[in-house]
Write an enzyme that holds these catalytic residues in place. Structure first.
Site, PDB file in Angstrom:
ATOM      1  CG  ASP A  67      -0.317  -0.556   2.468  1.00 17.14           C
ATOM      2  OD1 ASP A  67       0.868  -0.282   2.713  1.00 17.14           O
ATOM      3  OD2 ASP A  67      -1.006  -1.267   3.209  1.00 17.14           O
ATOM      4  CG  ASN A 136      -9.660  -2.024  11.698  1.00 18.05           C
ATOM      5  OD1 ASN A 136      -8.635  -2.571  11.284  1.00 18.05           O
ATOM      6  ND2 ASN A 136     -10.228  -1.004  11.078  1.00 18.05           N
ATOM      7  CG  HIS A 138      -6.266  -2.638   8.746  1.00 22.37           C
ATOM      8  ND1 HIS A 138      -6.473  -1.678   9.709  1.00 22.37           N
ATOM      9  CD2 HIS A 138      -4.940  -2.599   8.484  1.00 22.37           C
ATOM     10  CE1 HIS A 138      -5.337  -1.103  10.012  1.00 22.37           C
ATOM     11  NE2 HIS A 138      -4.381  -1.648   9.282  1.00 22.37           N
ATOM     12  CD  GLU A 143      -9.297   0.370   7.503  1.00 18.86           C
ATOM     13  OE1 GLU A 143      -9.495  -0.459   8.421  1.00 18.86           O
ATOM     14  OE2 GLU A 143      -8.521   1.335   7.614  1.00 18.86           O
TER      15      GLU A 143
END
Length: 242
Positions: A67, A136, A138, A143
């Site tokens: 990313d 969370n 990811h 996400e």
């Protein structure tokens, strides 16, 4: 799934670097998927040390990063290009043209996503994808959502993710709100996935990812479906595994 738990950072980093270097030694033209963040720093440091000792060369390797932030200049200290240069690329003999990172400043981000996927496809299947794990669930910047996107795409970063990354920026307001990220479909096509997680603050999400239901509400849980998932944990991150 192979899960290994370590009592020290040094042992964990040595193990992670050993898996990566073993692939490169076996296949000098390996295609590696790389990650950023705090977790891989020690692994990259160990790899650099092994390279400097002449154990292997990166000259034939091709890399693809997971990313990149949207809108940060390439030379911004918190861009992932700058991170990779600092922690790995400038210390090894990987040709610059073989180190690929999504261009978060491309004039047409959707076209950049397609271009990135085409480059990955042209290079062949990723021999290994290195991953960290977000609080969370990811992976990359994929996400939690009702559905996950297969290929590289633009993502709106969750506020929890931005707050977690704010420690690298002067303030939360300066953390980008978007990123380009490799899709879960591409990640799952990798021959080997190496998931590395450290810290007691990740213990709950490690349990959800590895032993909870497979759901897009926890993207990392999809890794349970992979035929060759290797997980390296420190003792604190593994605390809540049954």
């Amino acid at each position: 799934m192979n899960v290994w738990v370590y009592d020290s950072d040094d042992k964990l980093n040595e193990a992670g670097a050993g898996i990566i270097s073993g692939i490169v030694q076996t296949n000098p033209r390996a295609v590696l998927g790389l990650a950023t963040g705090g977790t891989p720093v020690g692994i990259y440091k160990q790899l650099v040390g092994d390279f400097e000792r002449g154990m292997f060369s990166f000259r034939g390797v091709t890399t693809f990063n997971l990313d990149e932030y949207v809108g940060l200049p390439e030379n911004h200290p918190e861009s992932y290009r700058a991170y990779m240069n600092e922690h790995l690329f400038r210390h090894i003999d990987l040709p610059s043209g073989q180190a690929h990172i999504p261009d978060g400043n491309a004039p047409d981000l959707e076209a950049e996503c397609r271009r990135y996927d085409e480059r990955i496809e042209d290079a062949g299947q990723l021999d290994l994808q290195l991953l960290g794990l977000g609080h969370n669930g990811h992976i990359g910047f994929n996400e939690p959502a009702h559905a996950l996107i297969k290929g590289t795409h633009v993502v709106d970063l969750a506020e929890e993710t931005r707050k977690a990354n704010a420690r690298f920026f002067p303030s939360l307001d300066e953390v980008p709100r978007q990123a380009l990220t490799m899709g879960v479909g591409t990640i799952l096509k990798s021959k080997t996935i190496l998931l590395v997680v450290k810290g007691a603050d990740k213990a709950d999400i490690v349990r959800r990812a590895l032993q909870g239901p497979i759901t897009t509400d926890c993207p990392a849980s999809l890794l349970q479906t992979h035929p060759h998932l290797v997980v390296l944990l420190d003792r604190a991150a593994a605390e809540k595994l049954s």
